[in-house]
Design an enzyme around this catalytic site. Structure first.
Site, PDB file in Angstrom:
ATOM      1  CG  ASP A  82       0.738 -10.123 -11.374  1.00  0.00           C
ATOM      2  OD1 ASP A  82      -0.398 -10.037 -11.852  1.00  0.00           O
ATOM      3  OD2 ASP A  82       1.511 -11.079 -11.584  1.00  0.00           O
ATOM      4  CD  GLU A  89      11.621   5.090   4.199  1.00  0.00           C
ATOM      5  OE1 GLU A  89      12.303   5.645   3.296  1.00  0.00           O
ATOM      6  OE2 GLU A  89      11.945   4.017   4.731  1.00  0.00           O
TER       7      GLU A  89
END
Length: 521
Positions: free
Chosen positions: A203, A252
């Protein structure tokens, strides 16, 4: 094409409070999303972007977050979230959640601690607090105005300091120069990644970083978020350092997870900076949200976006509506004309390379509800401007699932916003078995897009036509033709050797009606 899932896909925005009410309290919730997962699977979408469901006082419909690691009781529990996520994955649907890093709720523990602390304290350094000038106590630190109307500064109760809020006064802006803020959001990302989410929609992705010294902006300090103007609080270069620190975190995790930017910039060139290989994966193209239903505007937006995104190796991300803008049926004229144009624009988008986002209810052809009574409106824009701006409630009215009932199948109670007369005829139940319905048009178009994925070239080749209102392009699998004019035009030359794979209106004797689109194969 050998593409990752997020480079060519259809993603559906669920606005939870208005999607489906699972416990009949008038508010949509996570169990309601879980209940309707088969509907989304049948629609053919690959992923869901889920608007905020976090603990919040709901002063801005959940974009005022009080606890980033828990579910607001209105929407359910963490167990409900986990069940929804598993159900989505069982249906081969990925889940993207909102993260709101520009500001917190004023109810957040950090801001409450800041109010209890003294000026200059560690707690206040997490936000933007500035001393009140005793010689001019009513003049804030600069001329910045709130996106929701009024000034962007409010005083603490003791009157000694101002605090910054680019949105509502209940949404204080975080200070992203503070290491604690950076560490906290890295932890928040990991919390949800560990739970199994497939990505984040960020956002106000162009916010967070403010220009050094917080200088005045031009004019009276006001600026629209849904616009194309740079400001000392939007699209500052320092925001890219944040995303370069976030990218290794998401990388990751297995499963090809992504970041999506809500970045309002003044150019496609500036927007593409968010999509460099070490930053974010997608960024909404809002040019078509701002454009009229007009051939030149659509072609310019496509050419510009493809050119700039190709330079950074990123997909284009197309959208016509969301929870912050007027529904495009209404933008295009409402009624039969607006709906016809909306169908044509959707066919145009789904033929393009890249990513298409669908806002809940657009697959039903829902219009903007413009005549909501003042006493039910909740958007802070409406209240902060004294009703001068009606705000965004009109695109957030609960979905109609059935032809009748207190909330047309949204739940067994009245919804948090009233649905207008006539929406029963637009409900899922009313459209389900109608082969000519908007719902079934979306299903066919999305299915055909998926079927032709391997054949599409990843770009568009514009095809000539004698009429300036007509846009035709070849995407490698299909020829898409859209008539942006009001009169029928001949496309017989384009149809030669091709058959109709999809059309928004009947094509007779090689004539494509006005406000219509067709796919040729």
């Amino acid at each position: 094409m050998d593409l990752k899932w997020w480079q060519d896909t259809v993603i559906y925005q669920v606005y939870p409070r208005s999607f489906k009410d699972g416990n009949d309290d008038g508010m949509g919730d996570l169990p309601g999303v879980t209940e309707r997962m088969p509907y989304l699977a049948a629609l053919g979408v690959n992923a869901i972007w889920l608007s905020p469901f976090y603990t919040s006082p709901q002063n801005d419909a959940g974009y005022d977050v009080a606890d980033y690691r828990d579910i607001d009781p209105r929407f359910g529990t963490l167990a409900d979230f986990d069940h929804m996520l598993k159900t989505a994955h069982d249906n081969d649907i990925r889940i993207i959640v909102d993260v709101v890093p520009n500001h917190t709720s004023s109810d957040h523990a950090w801001f409450q601690a800041a109010l209890q602390a003294s000026p200059g304290s560690r707690e206040r350094e997490r936000y933007h607090f500035h001393d009140v000038d005793p010689s001019d106590p009513d003049t804030p630190p600069n001329n910045w105005q709130s996106i929701f109307g009024g000034r962007a500064w409010s005083k603490t109760d003791d009157g000694k300091q101002w605090y910054l809020h680019l949105f509502d006064s209940s949404q204080p802006d975080l200070n992203w120069d503070n290491p604690e803020v950076k560490a906290e959001f890295e932890s928040i990302l990991r919390f949800w990644l560990d739970r199994g989410v497939d990505g984040f929609r960020i956002d106000v992705a162009h916010g967070m970083v403010k220009a050094p010294g917080l200088p005045d902006t031009g004019g009276d300090g006001s600026i629209e978020m849904i616009g194309t103007t740079q400001a000392p609080f939007f699209d500052q270069d320092g925001v890219h350092d944040i995303y370069r620190s976030w990218r290794p975190i998401i990388d990751e995790y297995d499963g090809d997870r992504i970041f999506v930017a809500e970045a309002w910039t003044d150019s496609a060139e500036r927007r593409a900076l968010y999509l460099r290989p070490d930053e974010l994966h997608q960024a909404f193209n809002f040019d078509l949200v701002l454009a009229d239903f007009q051939a030149e505007a659509f072609q310019t937006a496509v050419d510009t976006e493809i050119a700039n995104n190709s330079g950074v190796g990123a997909p284009c991300t197309w959208v016509l509506s969301n929870h912050d803008v007027q529904r495009h049926v209404t933008r295009y004229g409402d009624g039969e004309v607006g709906l016809a144009r909306a169908h044509a624009a959707t066919a145009f988008l789904l033929g393009l390379p890249g990513v298409v986002y669908v806002y809940q209810g657009e697959e039903l052809g829902l219009n903007e509800v413009l005549d909501l009574p003042a006493d039910v409106r909740q958007d802070p824009t409406f209240h902060r401007t004294g009703g001068e701006q009606i705000g965004r409630d009109g695109c957030r009215v609960p979905l109609p699932w059935e032809n009748s009932g207190p909330s047309l199948g949204f739940g067994d109670a009245s919804g948090w916003l009233p649905q207008p007369e006539g929406w029963g005829e637009k409900s899922v139940a009313a459209q389900e078995d109608d082969p000519n319905s908007t719902l079934n048009f979306y299903r066919r178009a999305i299915a055909l897009r998926h079927e032709t994925r391997a054949e599409r070239s990843g770009t568009v080749s514009w095809l000539p036509h004698s009429k300036s209102d007509v846009l035709a392009f070849d995407n490698g699998a299909l020829v898409s033709v859209t008539n942006f004019g009001s009169e029928a035009v001949s496309i017989a030359d384009l149809m030669e050797g091709r058959e109709i794979a999809l059309s928004t209106q009947a094509v007779e004797n090689g004539n494509l009606p006005g406000n219509a689109a067709v796919w040729l194969k």
